[in-house]
Design a protein around this motif. Structure first.
Motif, PDB file in Angstrom:
ATOM      1  N   ASP A 102       0.801  -1.224   0.000  1.00 39.50           N
ATOM      2  CA  ASP A 102       0.000   0.000   0.000  1.00 39.50           C
ATOM      3  C   ASP A 102       0.836   1.278   0.000  1.00 39.50           C
ATOM      4  O   ASP A 102       0.286   2.375  -0.071  1.00 39.50           O
ATOM      5  N   GLU A 103       2.160   1.159   0.072  1.00 37.83           N
ATOM      6  CA  GLU A 103       3.025   2.334  -0.019  1.00 37.83           C
ATOM      7  C   GLU A 103       3.605   2.403  -1.425  1.00 37.83           C
ATOM      8  O   GLU A 103       4.411   1.559  -1.823  1.00 37.83           O
ATOM      9  N   LEU A 104       3.194   3.411  -2.181  1.00 39.56           N
ATOM     10  CA  LEU A 104       3.558   3.529  -3.591  1.00 39.56           C
ATOM     11  C   LEU A 104       5.065   3.544  -3.805  1.00 39.56           C
ATOM     12  O   LEU A 104       5.578   2.895  -4.725  1.00 39.56           O
ATOM     13  N   ILE A 105       5.786   4.275  -2.966  1.00 41.25           N
ATOM     14  CA  ILE A 105       7.238   4.380  -3.129  1.00 41.25           C
ATOM     15  C   ILE A 105       7.899   3.009  -2.986  1.00 41.25           C
ATOM     16  O   ILE A 105       8.792   2.646  -3.760  1.00 41.25           O
ATOM     17  N   ILE A 106       7.438   2.237  -2.007  1.00 39.20           N
ATOM     18  CA  ILE A 106       8.008   0.901  -1.796  1.00 39.20           C
ATOM     19  C   ILE A 106       7.648  -0.026  -2.952  1.00 39.20           C
ATOM     20  O   ILE A 106       8.481  -0.800  -3.431  1.00 39.20           O
ATOM     21  N   ALA A 107       6.401   0.063  -3.417  1.00 39.53           N
ATOM     22  CA  ALA A 107       5.967  -0.769  -4.540  1.00 39.53           C
ATOM     23  C   ALA A 107       6.803  -0.480  -5.783  1.00 39.53           C
ATOM     24  O   ALA A 107       7.236  -1.397  -6.493  1.00 39.53           O
ATOM     25  N   GLU A 108       7.050   0.809  -6.054  1.00 41.23           N
ATOM     26  CA  GLU A 108       7.846   1.185  -7.222  1.00 41.23           C
ATOM     27  C   GLU A 108       9.299   0.742  -7.058  1.00 41.23           C
ATOM     28  O   GLU A 108       9.944   0.308  -8.020  1.00 41.23           O
ATOM     29  N   SER A 109       9.818   0.840  -5.841  1.00 40.99           N
ATOM     30  CA  SER A 109      11.182   0.388  -5.573  1.00 40.99           C
ATOM     31  C   SER A 109      11.311  -1.111  -5.811  1.00 40.99           C
ATOM     32  O   SER A 109      12.286  -1.582  -6.416  1.00 40.99           O
ATOM     33  N   LEU A 110      10.313  -1.863  -5.358  1.00 42.09           N
ATOM     34  CA  LEU A 110      10.313  -3.310  -5.569  1.00 42.09           C
ATOM     35  C   LEU A 110      10.273  -3.655  -7.051  1.00 42.09           C
ATOM     36  O   LEU A 110      10.967  -4.569  -7.506  1.00 42.09           O
ATOM     37  N   LYS A 111       9.460  -2.933  -7.807  1.00 42.04           N
ATOM     38  CA  LYS A 111       9.364  -3.177  -9.250  1.00 42.04           C
ATOM     39  C   LYS A 111      10.726  -3.006  -9.917  1.00 42.04           C
ATOM     40  O   LYS A 111      11.126  -3.818 -10.763  1.00 42.04           O
ATOM     41  N   LEU A 112      11.440  -1.949  -9.555  1.00 38.84           N
ATOM     42  CA  LEU A 112      12.755  -1.696 -10.139  1.00 38.84           C
ATOM     43  C   LEU A 112      13.757  -2.783  -9.748  1.00 38.84           C
ATOM     44  O   LEU A 112      14.562  -3.227 -10.574  1.00 38.84           O
ATOM     45  N   ILE A 113      13.687  -3.213  -8.498  1.00 42.06           N
ATOM     46  CA  ILE A 113      14.592  -4.272  -8.034  1.00 42.06           C
ATOM     47  C   ILE A 113      14.311  -5.576  -8.777  1.00 42.06           C
ATOM     48  O   ILE A 113      15.232  -6.267  -9.229  1.00 42.06           O
ATOM     49  N   LEU A 114      13.033  -5.917  -8.913  1.00 42.21           N
ATOM     50  CA  LEU A 114      12.661  -7.148  -9.615  1.00 42.21           C
ATOM     51  C   LEU A 114      13.170  -7.126 -11.052  1.00 42.21           C
ATOM     52  O   LEU A 114      13.712  -8.117 -11.550  1.00 42.21           O
TER      53      LEU A 114
END
Length: 203
Positions: free
Chosen positions: A14-26
């Motif tokens: 539910d935290e957009l910044i964390i979700a986007e960070s995870l996407k980049l890491i993946l």
């Protein structure tokens, strides 16, 4: 460490910044992020659909521990998943443990943390699925090659992917699948996957 590249991963955060960070890491690790959501209903739909290899699941969603309930659904549906959370108190850890996740990662995390968590979660889930499947079909006396093809098929691999995984031709895969369809008395891929899911649940 070589990663399982191409794994289809869905993020519930539910935290957009964390979700986007995870996407980049993946993406940097060679995994395929097929979507993100902070919606419980959307997450439930993805879990029910069974079309992804792994779900990265935040425990605290919208101020509640709704991630735990989603974890219970993942376990029920035999969906591979791991938790990612900033909570490490005893009650939360015990509640999470009861859902049998593939991993439990604390925020903040590093790309290395994510890679190790994903690889361990998918290995554990794959081994469990393999053992259940072997028990479920033991009465059919499948050949070693048929069992190998069946395990790949049950992992949602396509014909060409099974051929690459087992280092055999696509025609050989098709031959074994034709025999397996006959032995399991099914006529379509969807029916076959559904039957395998039912059999492993009853094993």
């Amino acid at each position: 460490m070589e990663t399982s590249k191409g794994l289809k991963i869905f993020i519930v955060e539910d935290e957009l910044i964390i979700a986007e960070s995870l996407k980049l890491i993946l993406k940097s690790l060679g995994y395929l992020c097929v979507g993100t959501t902070n919606s419980i209903l959307m997450a439930e739909s993805v879990i029910q659909g069974g079309e992804v290899d792994l779900i990265i699941l935040d425990i605290n969603l919208n101020g509640k521990n709704e991630g735990i309930e989603l974890g219970k659904l993942c376990h029920k549906k035999k969906q591979s998943f791991l938790y990612i959370t900033s909570y490490s108190d005893r009650d939360t850890v015990i509640a999470a443990k009861e859902t049998k996740p593939g991993g439990y990662l604390n925020k903040p995390f590093t790309p290395q943390d994510i890679m190790i968590g994903i690889e361990m979660a998918t290995i554990n889930h794959s081994e469990e699925d393999s053992q259940l499947l072997e028990r479920a079909v033991s009465h059919l006396n499948l050949s070693d090659r048929e069992m190998e093809v069946l395990k790949c098929f049950n992992s949602r691999l396509l014909t060409i992917e099974i051929a690459n995984e087992l280092s055999i031709s696509t025609n050989t895969v098709k031959y074994h699948l034709k025999n397996l369809y006959s032995k399991f008395d099914v006529v379509s891929r969807a029916d076959f996957l559904e039957k395998l899911q039912t059999m492993t649940k009853e094993a």
